[in-house]
Motif scaffolding. Structure first.
Motif, short mmCIF file in Angstrom:
data_model
loop_
_atom_site.label_atom_id
_atom_site.label_comp_id
_atom_site.label_asym_id
_atom_site.label_seq_id
_atom_site.Cartn_x
_atom_site.Cartn_y
_atom_site.Cartn_z
N ASP A 217 -29.90 -26.34 -55.45
CA ASP A 217 -29.79 -26.10 -54.01
C ASP A 217 -29.13 -24.77 -53.67
O ASP A 217 -29.03 -24.41 -52.50
N THR A 218 -28.71 -24.02 -54.68
CA THR A 218 -28.20 -22.67 -54.42
C THR A 218 -29.27 -21.60 -54.66
O THR A 218 -29.03 -20.43 -54.37
N ILE A 219 -30.43 -22.01 -55.17
CA ILE A 219 -31.44 -21.00 -55.50
C ILE A 219 -32.83 -21.29 -54.95
O ILE A 219 -33.53 -20.38 -54.51
N SER A 231 -34.89 -17.90 -54.46
CA SER A 231 -34.05 -16.70 -54.44
C SER A 231 -34.55 -15.69 -55.46
O SER A 231 -34.97 -16.05 -56.56
N VAL A 232 -34.48 -14.41 -55.07
CA VAL A 232 -34.85 -13.32 -55.96
C VAL A 232 -33.78 -12.24 -55.90
O VAL A 232 -33.09 -12.08 -54.89
N PRO A 268 -34.32 -13.05 -50.58
CA PRO A 268 -33.37 -12.20 -51.31
C PRO A 268 -31.99 -12.84 -51.39
O PRO A 268 -31.57 -13.57 -50.49
N LEU A 269 -31.30 -12.56 -52.47
CA LEU A 269 -29.88 -12.87 -52.54
C LEU A 269 -29.11 -11.84 -51.73
O LEU A 269 -29.62 -10.75 -51.45
N PRO A 270 -27.88 -12.14 -51.34
CA PRO A 270 -27.07 -11.11 -50.68
C PRO A 270 -26.99 -9.85 -51.53
O PRO A 270 -26.91 -9.91 -52.76
N ALA A 286 -30.14 -19.66 -49.79
CA ALA A 286 -30.90 -20.88 -50.05
C ALA A 286 -30.09 -22.15 -49.82
O ALA A 286 -30.66 -23.24 -49.77
N ASN A 287 -28.78 -22.01 -49.65
CA ASN A 287 -27.94 -23.18 -49.45
C ASN A 287 -27.90 -23.59 -47.97
O ASN A 287 -26.87 -24.02 -47.45
N PHE A 288 -29.03 -23.47 -47.29
CA PHE A 288 -29.13 -23.89 -45.89
C PHE A 288 -29.18 -25.41 -45.80
O PHE A 288 -29.45 -26.11 -46.79
N TYR A 289 -28.94 -25.93 -44.58
CA TYR A 289 -28.99 -27.37 -44.34
C TYR A 289 -29.97 -27.64 -43.20
O TYR A 289 -29.88 -27.02 -42.14
#
Length: 353
Positions: A217-219, A231-232, A268-270, A286-289
């Protein structure tokens, strides 16, 4: 209240399965941050961001908030005055209810129940005795019959996409600090019987310095049954580049329950390198809810914040996509999805077949 074990009829046998996050919610469960040491002296800033998150969610659906002591109840009460929040006094170690909380299941008759998996703080990295008991506290609050199973599983390690499809990572589930001796096939068996997962898709690993050993859930997340957001990292010198690129290529080869490929959207990642008290932090959009009529997306004061919102907004038609600060919360290693747990709409099951 009934407790079922792994030797009783499974949720699958009684037609229960875990729904995707975008299905209607009765409430969101959260735990109030309370330990300044765990937040490296930043508890005040964390609580300020937490309050904004809770207030935002409570505009769309009720929030059931666990508080561990009198100070927490008073602080949360003052910050959340007037919001649609119900407080529950429950002993807690930390706030990551996505991982230590119940995983709810539903069936077509309109009933809900949940599965109480074991929690060991990502392989014994932190104290966890109280957090492992949170599902039982939720059961008492709801009066819910549920299943207790002897398998360690965190909610953040599994991403449900509907139609029985789910994503996970090898780096997390197959580490020997979770369930020694459980291989990919045995995990698939447990997830089929207890959450209704009929097609389990495996990615390799997650973000650098993620103390969860690489939660999915973080990616990588589903936005609907056919669409996966992943995520990239554009910088080839960044350690996340190779891992995220490998995941992207693997996703392009995967298919859904119908055998058709997914639509893959790159997120994108930060751009900035965030340093915390214990080294590099794992910030991610990507860690949206996903909730009733909304999606909350973490923001970090980063150059890619606005771009992430631009990418995600059209993926959630009919939902308000809201960016909120998570710069303090990420100091604990996670963000909005990690601190929330959805309760689907439905009548609480009391144990009748």
């Amino acid at each position: 209240m009934k407790h079922f074990s792994a030797t009783d009829a499974t949720p699958r046998a009684l037609n229960f399965a875990m729904p995707p996050e975008w299905d209607p919610h009765a409430a969101t469960w959260m735990s109030w941050p309370a330990d300044d040491e765990l937040w490296f002296g930043h508890l005040g800033a964390v609580r300020a961001e937490f309050a904004e998150l809770v207030r935002t969610i409570a505009r769309f659906e009720p929030v059931q908030l666990l508080v561990r002591d009198a100070e927490s109840r008073q602080d949360a009460g003052e910050r959340l005055a007037g919001a649609d929040v119900t407080f529950h006094d429950v002993p807690l170690n930390d706030v990551w209810i996505r991982d230590n909380g119940p995983l709810f299941v539903t069936r077509e008759s309109g009933e809900i129940s949940f599965v109480n998996w074991r929690f060991n703080a990502w392989g014994g990295k932190f104290d966890y005795a109280e957090d492992d008991r949170v599902p039982e506290a939720v059961a008492r609050i709801l009066g819910a019959a549920h299943w207790d199973v002897p398998v360690v599983l965190e909610g953040g390690a599994l991403e449900l996409g509907g139609a029985g499809v789910a994503l996970t990572t090898r780096s997390c589930l197959l580490t020997d600090t979770r369930n020694l001796g459980l291989d990919a096939g045995k995990y698939a068996d447990w997830l089929r019987e207890y959450l209704g997962v009929t097609k389990l898709l495996w990615l390799g690993a997650g973000l650098e310095n993620d103390h969860t050993d690489g939660h999915i859930d973080t990616i990588t997340r589903f936005s609907d049954e056919r669409t996966i957001v992943t995520s990239v990292e554009a910088d080839r010198a960044d350690p996340n580049h190779a891992v995220m690129s490998a995941n992207l290529e693997a996703l392009r080869e995967m298919t859904g329950a119908d055998g058709q490929p997914f639509r893959i959207v790159e997120l994108p990642l930060p751009a900035g390198y965030l340093e915390g008290a214990e080294g590099r932090l794992p910030p991610t959009y990507a860690n949206f809810y996903i909730g009733n009529g909304f999606v909350v997306v973490p923001q970090y004061g980063d150059a890619n914040d606005a771009r992430a919102l631009e990418i995600l907004t059209p993926l959630f038609p009919g939902r308000e996509v809201i960016g909120l600060s998570s710069r303090a919360i990420i100091e604990g290693g996670g963000s909005f999805h990690c601190v929330t747990q959805q309760q689907p709409v439905g009548a609480v099951w009391t144990g009748q077949a």
